[in-house]
Scaffold this motif. Structure first.
Motif, PDB file in Angstrom:
ATOM      1  N   MET A   1      25.951  86.461  83.065  1.00  0.00           N
ATOM      2  CA  MET A   1      27.071  85.731  83.640  1.00  0.00           C
ATOM      3  C   MET A   1      28.355  86.374  83.133  1.00  0.00           C
ATOM      4  SD  MET A   1      27.931  81.645  83.153  1.00  0.00           S
ATOM      5  CE  MET A   1      26.360  81.166  83.794  1.00  0.00           C
ATOM      6  N   ASN A   2      29.264  86.715  84.053  1.00  0.00           N
ATOM      7  CA  ASN A   2      30.528  87.296  83.602  1.00  0.00           C
ATOM      8  C   ASN A   2      31.478  86.204  83.112  1.00  0.00           C
ATOM      9  OD1 ASN A   2      32.324  86.339  85.701  1.00  0.00           O
ATOM     10  ND2 ASN A   2      31.513  87.905  87.061  1.00  0.00           N
ATOM     11  N   ALA A   3      32.560  86.615  82.497  1.00  0.00           N
ATOM     12  CA  ALA A   3      33.484  85.669  81.863  1.00  0.00           C
ATOM     13  C   ALA A   3      34.078  84.680  82.859  1.00  0.00           C
ATOM     14  CB  ALA A   3      34.590  86.424  81.128  1.00  0.00           C
ATOM     15  N   MET A   4      34.551  85.159  84.009  1.00  0.00           N
ATOM     16  CA  MET A   4      35.161  84.247  84.984  1.00  0.00           C
ATOM     17  C   MET A   4      34.144  83.250  85.530  1.00  0.00           C
ATOM     18  SD  MET A   4      38.359  84.529  85.040  1.00  0.00           S
ATOM     19  CE  MET A   4      38.729  83.501  86.444  1.00  0.00           C
ATOM     20  N   THR A   9      32.442  77.785  86.053  1.00  0.00           N
ATOM     21  CA  THR A   9      31.267  76.937  86.319  1.00  0.00           C
ATOM     22  C   THR A   9      30.866  76.064  85.134  1.00  0.00           C
ATOM     23  OG1 THR A   9      29.713  78.697  85.693  1.00  0.00           O
ATOM     24  CG2 THR A   9      30.354  78.562  88.025  1.00  0.00           C
ATOM     25  N   ARG A  10      31.509  76.232  83.979  1.00  0.00           N
ATOM     26  CA  ARG A  10      31.169  75.413  82.814  1.00  0.00           C
ATOM     27  C   ARG A  10      31.510  73.948  83.095  1.00  0.00           C
ATOM     28  NH1 ARG A  10      32.567  72.074  79.479  1.00  0.00           N
ATOM     29  NH2 ARG A  10      34.649  72.087  80.359  1.00  0.00           N
ATOM     30  N   ARG A  11      30.612  73.062  82.732  1.00  0.00           N
ATOM     31  CA  ARG A  11      30.823  71.623  82.888  1.00  0.00           C
ATOM     32  C   ARG A  11      30.334  70.924  81.633  1.00  0.00           C
ATOM     33  NH1 ARG A  11      31.266  69.532  87.994  1.00  0.00           N
ATOM     34  NH2 ARG A  11      32.159  67.837  86.775  1.00  0.00           N
ATOM     35  N   SER A  12      30.827  69.725  81.410  1.00  0.00           N
ATOM     36  CA  SER A  12      30.366  68.925  80.271  1.00  0.00           C
ATOM     37  C   SER A  12      28.974  68.395  80.579  1.00  0.00           C
ATOM     38  CB  SER A  12      31.329  67.769  80.008  1.00  0.00           C
ATOM     39  OG  SER A  12      32.579  68.276  79.592  1.00  0.00           O
ATOM     40  N   ILE A  13      28.019  68.741  79.737  1.00  0.00           N
ATOM     41  CA  ILE A  13      26.629  68.318  79.921  1.00  0.00           C
ATOM     42  C   ILE A  13      26.284  67.309  78.836  1.00  0.00           C
ATOM     43  CG2 ILE A  13      24.218  69.092  79.982  1.00  0.00           C
ATOM     44  CD1 ILE A  13      25.915  70.021  82.405  1.00  0.00           C
ATOM     45  N   ARG A  14      25.825  66.140  79.264  1.00  0.00           N
ATOM     46  CA  ARG A  14      25.553  65.036  78.341  1.00  0.00           C
ATOM     47  C   ARG A  14      24.089  64.614  78.311  1.00  0.00           C
ATOM     48  NH1 ARG A  14      30.495  64.337  80.747  1.00  0.00           N
ATOM     49  NH2 ARG A  14      32.250  63.944  79.340  1.00  0.00           N
ATOM     50  N   ALA A  15      23.229  65.335  79.007  1.00  0.00           N
ATOM     51  CA  ALA A  15      21.795  65.013  79.018  1.00  0.00           C
ATOM     52  C   ALA A  15      21.019  66.296  78.745  1.00  0.00           C
ATOM     53  CB  ALA A  15      21.386  64.419  80.368  1.00  0.00           C
ATOM     54  N   TYR A  16      20.039  66.192  77.849  1.00  0.00           N
ATOM     55  CA  TYR A  16      19.326  67.371  77.371  1.00  0.00           C
ATOM     56  C   TYR A  16      17.820  67.136  77.406  1.00  0.00           C
ATOM     57  CZ  TYR A  16      23.998  67.345  75.424  1.00  0.00           C
ATOM     58  OH  TYR A  16      25.354  67.225  75.282  1.00  0.00           O
ATOM     59  N   THR A 109      24.695  81.145  78.088  1.00  0.00           N
ATOM     60  CA  THR A 109      23.331  81.420  77.618  1.00  0.00           C
ATOM     61  C   THR A 109      22.322  80.383  78.106  1.00  0.00           C
ATOM     62  OG1 THR A 109      23.754  80.266  75.517  1.00  0.00           O
ATOM     63  CG2 THR A 109      24.139  82.656  75.562  1.00  0.00           C
ATOM     64  N   GLY A 110      22.745  79.533  79.046  1.00  0.00           N
ATOM     65  CA  GLY A 110      21.821  78.587  79.654  1.00  0.00           C
ATOM     66  C   GLY A 110      21.702  77.255  78.942  1.00  0.00           C
ATOM     67  N   LEU A 111      22.550  77.012  77.957  1.00  0.00           N
ATOM     68  CA  LEU A 111      22.542  75.723  77.263  1.00  0.00           C
ATOM     69  C   LEU A 111      23.609  74.820  77.866  1.00  0.00           C
ATOM     70  CD1 LEU A 111      22.191  77.031  73.596  1.00  0.00           C
ATOM     71  CD2 LEU A 111      20.411  75.956  74.997  1.00  0.00           C
ATOM     72  N   GLY A 112      23.512  73.546  77.567  1.00  0.00           N
ATOM     73  CA  GLY A 112      24.517  72.582  77.997  1.00  0.00           C
ATOM     74  C   GLY A 112      25.168  71.972  76.776  1.00  0.00           C
ATOM     75  N   ALA A 113      26.456  71.673  76.874  1.00  0.00           N
ATOM     76  CA  ALA A 113      27.186  71.135  75.734  1.00  0.00           C
ATOM     77  C   ALA A 113      28.354  70.290  76.226  1.00  0.00           C
ATOM     78  CB  ALA A 113      27.699  72.276  74.848  1.00  0.00           C
ATOM     79  N   VAL A 114      28.864  69.469  75.325  1.00  0.00           N
ATOM     80  CA  VAL A 114      30.026  68.644  75.649  1.00  0.00           C
ATOM     81  C   VAL A 114      30.923  68.553  74.415  1.00  0.00           C
ATOM     82  CG1 VAL A 114      28.823  66.452  75.102  1.00  0.00           C
ATOM     83  CG2 VAL A 114      30.812  66.437  76.632  1.00  0.00           C
TER      84      VAL A 114
END
Length: 170
Positions: A1-4, A9-16, A109-114
């Motif tokens: 995934m490139n920087a832009m 596309t980054r979003r707040s992810i609250r479920a894992y 890197t395919g993880l979700g975070a908030v």
């Protein structure tokens, strides 16, 4: 995934999911966080990796907007170290840049975070101080719960030309 792509596309992810986050993945995130700019290159930050289930489960008792933390496999507490500052008061900007790098690296890197904010809310700061036995010179800025995403959010276009001024306010 490139920087832009990561930024847009980054979003707040609250479920894992229950899938573990590896030490190697955590190191990648922390390397990204520590690559952030800082005032005078003082790097006035410190990071606490939290995997202890009892501590993760206790976070919502000191932070009402961190209710996703008990479901996260881990969280990273981003703190300012005022004893390391070169320019007093800039630790907030230093740590904020580190948090954003961490969030982008997680997404890339395919993880979700908030990002769950702590500072400047005095009750949250004190709650985290007590829960994690933080010394006085360490100030918690944000907690980033993270893991493998259990939810997907569509890209949001937040560009708003009304928020742009050119040369002068009027």
């Amino acid at each position: 995934m490139n920087a832009m792509e990561a930024i847009l596309t980054r979003r707040s992810i609250r479920a894992y999911t229950e899938e573990a986050v590896t030490d190697e993945q955590v190191e990648t995130l922390l390397r990204a966080a520590m690559a952030a700019p800082s005032a005078g290159n003082a790097q006035s930050w410190t990071f606490m990796v939290i995997r202890d289930r009892e501590l993760l489960d206790a976070v919502p008792t000191v932070h009402p907007y961190a209710k996703m933390t008990p479901q996260a496999p881990l969280a990273i507490l981003v703190c300012g170290d005022v004893s390391a500052e070169k320019y007093p008061g800039f630790w907030v900007q230093d740590c904020s840049a580190a948090v954003e790098n961490l969030l982008l690296a997680a997404h890339a890197t395919g993880l979700g975070a908030v990002w769950t904010g702590i500072y400047p809310d005095a009750s949250r700061v004190e709650g985290f101080r007590r829960l994690f036995s933080l010394p006085e010179h360490i100030i918690p800025l944000a907690l980033v719960p993270l893991g493998h995403p259990k939810e997907h959010k569509e890209q949001a276009d937040r560009f708003n030309p009304d928020k742009i001024k050119r040369d002068r306010w009027s």
